[in-house]
Design a protein around this motif. Structure first.
Motif, PDB file in Angstrom:
ATOM      1  N   ASN A  58      35.608  50.414  37.439  1.00  0.00           N
ATOM      2  CA  ASN A  58      35.061  49.473  38.158  1.00  0.00           C
ATOM      3  C   ASN A  58      34.842  50.156  39.849  1.00  0.00           C
ATOM      4  OD1 ASN A  58      34.877  46.685  36.825  1.00  0.00           O
ATOM      5  ND2 ASN A  58      37.044  47.399  36.568  1.00  0.00           N
ATOM      6  N   ASP A  59      35.141  51.268  40.126  1.00  0.00           N
ATOM      7  CA  ASP A  59      34.963  51.652  41.295  1.00  0.00           C
ATOM      8  C   ASP A  59      34.504  52.950  41.625  1.00  0.00           C
ATOM      9  OD1 ASP A  59      37.298  53.031  40.095  1.00  0.00           O
ATOM     10  OD2 ASP A  59      38.345  53.634  41.996  1.00  0.00           O
ATOM     11  N   ARG A 143      44.850  46.696  40.080  1.00  0.00           N
ATOM     12  CA  ARG A 143      44.307  45.386  40.332  1.00  0.00           C
ATOM     13  C   ARG A 143      43.983  44.686  39.087  1.00  0.00           C
ATOM     14  NH1 ARG A 143      40.938  44.751  45.795  1.00  0.00           N
ATOM     15  NH2 ARG A 143      40.933  42.469  45.006  1.00  0.00           N
ATOM     16  N   LEU A 146      39.402  42.430  38.508  1.00  0.00           N
ATOM     17  CA  LEU A 146      38.151  43.209  38.675  1.00  0.00           C
ATOM     18  C   LEU A 146      37.198  42.783  37.408  1.00  0.00           C
ATOM     19  CD1 LEU A 146      39.088  46.575  39.998  1.00  0.00           C
ATOM     20  CD2 LEU A 146      38.408  44.499  41.305  1.00  0.00           C
ATOM     21  N   CYS A 186      41.117  49.878  43.971  1.00  0.00           N
ATOM     22  CA  CYS A 186      41.516  49.434  42.388  1.00  0.00           C
ATOM     23  C   CYS A 186      42.933  49.196  42.520  1.00  0.00           C
ATOM     24  CB  CYS A 186      41.351  50.585  41.591  1.00  0.00           C
ATOM     25  SG  CYS A 186      39.399  50.057  40.658  1.00  0.00           S
ATOM     26  N   VAL A 226      37.490  42.421  47.019  1.00  0.00           N
ATOM     27  CA  VAL A 226      36.867  43.362  45.966  1.00  0.00           C
ATOM     28  C   VAL A 226      35.398  44.197  46.978  1.00  0.00           C
ATOM     29  CG1 VAL A 226      35.577  43.948  44.051  1.00  0.00           C
ATOM     30  CG2 VAL A 226      37.781  42.369  44.339  1.00  0.00           C
ATOM     31  N   TYR A 230      31.527  47.499  43.539  1.00  0.00           N
ATOM     32  CA  TYR A 230      32.193  47.334  42.315  1.00  0.00           C
ATOM     33  C   TYR A 230      31.449  46.654  41.134  1.00  0.00           C
ATOM     34  CZ  TYR A 230      36.696  49.144  43.781  1.00  0.00           C
ATOM     35  OH  TYR A 230      37.715  50.138  44.549  1.00  0.00           O
TER      36      TYR A 230
END
Length: 452
Positions: A58-59, A143, A146, A186, A226, A230
Motif C-alpha cells: 500500500n505504500d 497497520r 489500510l 505502514c 494514512v 496509499y
C-alpha cells in the motif's frame, strides 16, 4: 553458508532483502528501481531464482514483476491476493528451494492485509531468518487499517494471532527481517532499533506481551492519518507496474517554469530549506531532497498533476527521480538544475522568507502574528504552544484559507515540515516565518507548552 543483504529505502522507511547461498538467491519485497537488487546480486555472484512478495503493498510500487521478468525468476505472490498478472500463487506451508541446504517456507500471517504472508528461510532445516513484511515488526506490527475500514479491528486481532504464530513456531535466535518499520507510515508505531530476533520481540513487542483485547485497543487508538497516495499504490501493484524510466526529464527554461506555474502545476524545489528560504522561484514549493521527499510530495500533490523539479545538481535530480518512481510519480513534466538565477526570467527577483528559532518566536511582537503548528495530531497532543493554530502539513495546501490573517510563524518538530508549509504559504502570498528549530526548544525559550 547463507547470506542476507539489506536494501534500504530510507525515504520510505522500508527495507527489501536479497538472501541466498553460493549460486542462487531470493529477492523479498523488491523496490520499483530493481537495478539496486540486480547490483546486489551481481556483487554476490548469484542468480535470482525467486522473487517473493509478502503482500500487495500500500505504500510503494513494487519492482517484483519487472525483476522476475528481467531475471526469469519465479514470482511468488500470496494466492489470496487479487492481481491481474501471471504469478506463482503461494499458500501457507508451501516451500521452495533457494540454494543447497536453503529453503523458503510460506507462513500465512494475516493482519496488515488479509492475504499477508511471511517467509521463513531455513538452512539445513534450521530457521535462520523470518521475512515478516508488515506483520511482526521491530517493537510493533504493521497497520491493520489500510485495506478496508470495516476490516480494521478484525485485521488487528489477526495481527496479534500472526505475531504469536511466528513467535511460537520459530527459535528465539531467528532473525526478524521486516519490510516496514523504519519510519514507514505502514508501521502502526515508530519503534527504536535496527535489528531484532524472535526472542527479543517476545520480550518487548506489545503484540507478544499484551492480551489481545488490550493490544487491539491500544493499536487502534494510536493509528495516524494514512498518506493520501496509499490509495493509488495497491491498485498499481495489483495491476502490475510498468518498468521505470529514469532518464533525465526535458529541461525547462525560465519561461517554461513560469508558464507551468501560471497553469497551476507544481514546481518543486529540491534544495535544502536554508537555500530555499534565502531565494527561490516565486510560487514554487520546497520539498528537500534529503528529507522524506517521496512520502510528503506524493501525499500532498493532487494525484496526476504535472510536477517540475528544480535541483541544485544533476545528481540531486536523479536521486529525486528514483525516490519518486517508488511512489508512482513516474516522470517529471520537466526539470532544471542550478539555482534561482537560472530559473527566473530577466527582470524578476527571487522570492524569500525568514527563518527563525523558538527563542525568536518567543521574543516576537505577538500583535498581528499567527503561530501555526503543522505536526501530526499525536505530536500536538504531547505538547503544543498555547494559542497556536493546528493544520497538519499534509492538509495545509487544502486549508490555507483557514489560517488567520497576519504573519505566520510556522513550526513542526524539527524544521523540515515547517519549511514545506512556509513555502506553501509564501506561494499563496502569505508572509511566513519558518521556525527551523527542535520543538524541545519551545519551552526552553519561555513559550507556554500545554498538553491535551
Amino acid at each position: 553458508m547463507f547470506f542476507v543483504d539489506t536494501i534500504e529505502l530510507e525515504g520510505l522507511g522500508n527495507r527489501s532483502y536479497l538472501a541466498g547461498g553460493e549460486r542462487t538467491a531470493v529477492a523479498v519485497d523488491p523496490p520499483r528501481d530493481v537495478d539496486r537488487v540486480l547490483a546486489a546480486a551481481a556483487r554476490r555472484g548469484v542468480r535470482i531464482s525467486h522473487v517473493v512478495e509478502t503482500h500487495v503493498h500500500n505504500d510503494y510500487v513494487t519492482g517484483g514483476l519487472e525483476l522476475a521478468r528481467l531475471t526469469g525468476a519465479a514470482y511468488l505472490v500470496p494466492a489470496a491476493a487479487r492481481v491481474s498478472f501471471t504469478r506463482v500463487p503461494i499458500a501457507d506451508g508451501d516451500t521452495v528451494g533457494v540454494d543447497a541446504d536453503l529453503t523458503l517456507a510460506a507462513v500465512a500471517t494475516p493482519g496488515h492485509t488479509p492475504h499477508h504472508t511471511a517467509y521463513v528461510l531455513s538452512e539445513a532445516g534450521r530457521p535462520v531468518a523470518a521475512f515478516t513484511g508488515g506483520s511482526l515488526l521491530i517493537g510493533t506490527v504493521g497497520r491493520p487499517d489500510l485495506v478496508e475500514p470495516r476490516l480494521t479491528e478484525e485485521l488487528a486481532r489477526a495481527q496479534h494471532a500472526s505475531a504469536h504464530r511466528l513467535a511460537d513456531a520459530l527459535p528465539d535466535e531467528t532473525a526478524v527481517l521486516p519490510t516496514h518499520g523504519f519510519g514507514s507510515f505502514c508501521s502502526s508505531a515508530q519503534a527504536d532499533g535496527d535489528a531484532t530476533t524472535i526472542g527479543e520481540e517476545k520480550a518487548a513487542n506489545p503484540a507478544l506481551t499484551t492480551d489481545v483485547d488490550a493490544f487491539v485497543a491500544d493499536l487502534l487508538a494510536g493509528l495516524e492519518d494514512v498518506p493520501a497516495y496509499y490509495a493509488h499504490m495497491g491498485p498499481a501493484n495489483a495491476a502490475g507496474p510498468a518498468p521505470v524510466d529514469l532518464t533525465p526529464p526535458a529541461v525547462a527554461d525560465p519561461d517554461e517554469i513560469a508558464a507551468r506555474l501560471a497553469a497551476g502545476e507544481w514546481v518543486v524545489d529540491l534544495r535544502n530549506r536554508v537555500a530555499f528560504a534565502e531565494g527561490h522561484v516565486a510560487g514554487s514549493f520546497n520539498f528537500e531532497a534529503d528529507g522524506k521527499l517521496a512520502t510528503y510530495l506524493a501525499w500532498m500533490v493532487p494525484w496526476g498533476k504535472p510536477v517540475t523539479l528544480l535541483a541544485e545538481s544533476a545528481g540531486q535530480l536523479a536521486a529525486a527521480q528514483r525516490e519518486l518512481v517508488r511512489v508512482g510519480i513516474d516522470r517529471p513534466a520537466a526539470a532544471a538544475t542550478g539555482g534561482p538565477a537560472a530559473w527566473i526570467r530577466d527582470g524578476e527577483s527571487p522570492a524569500s522568507f525568514r527563518r527563525a528559532t523558538f527563542a525568536e518566536l518567543a521574543a516576537r511582537d505577538a500583535d498581528g502574528t499567527v503561530v501555526l503548528d503543522v505536526r501530526r495530531a499525536s505530536e500536538r497532543a504531547a505538547g503544543r504552544i498555547e494559542g497556536s493554530v493546528h493544520v497538519p502539513v499534509h492538509e495545509l495546501h487544502h486549508r490555507i484559507g483557514e489560517v488567520p490573517d497576519g504573519t505566520v510563524w510556522v513550526h513542526c518538530a524539527g524544521g523540515m515540515r515547517a519549511a514545506v508549509a512556509a513555502s506553501l504559504l509564501d506561494a499563496a502570498g502569505r508572509e511566513a516565518v519558518a521556525v527551523d528549530d527542535g520543538f524541545d526548544a519551545a519551552a526552553e525559550a519561555g513559550l507556554t507548552v500545554a498538553t491535551d
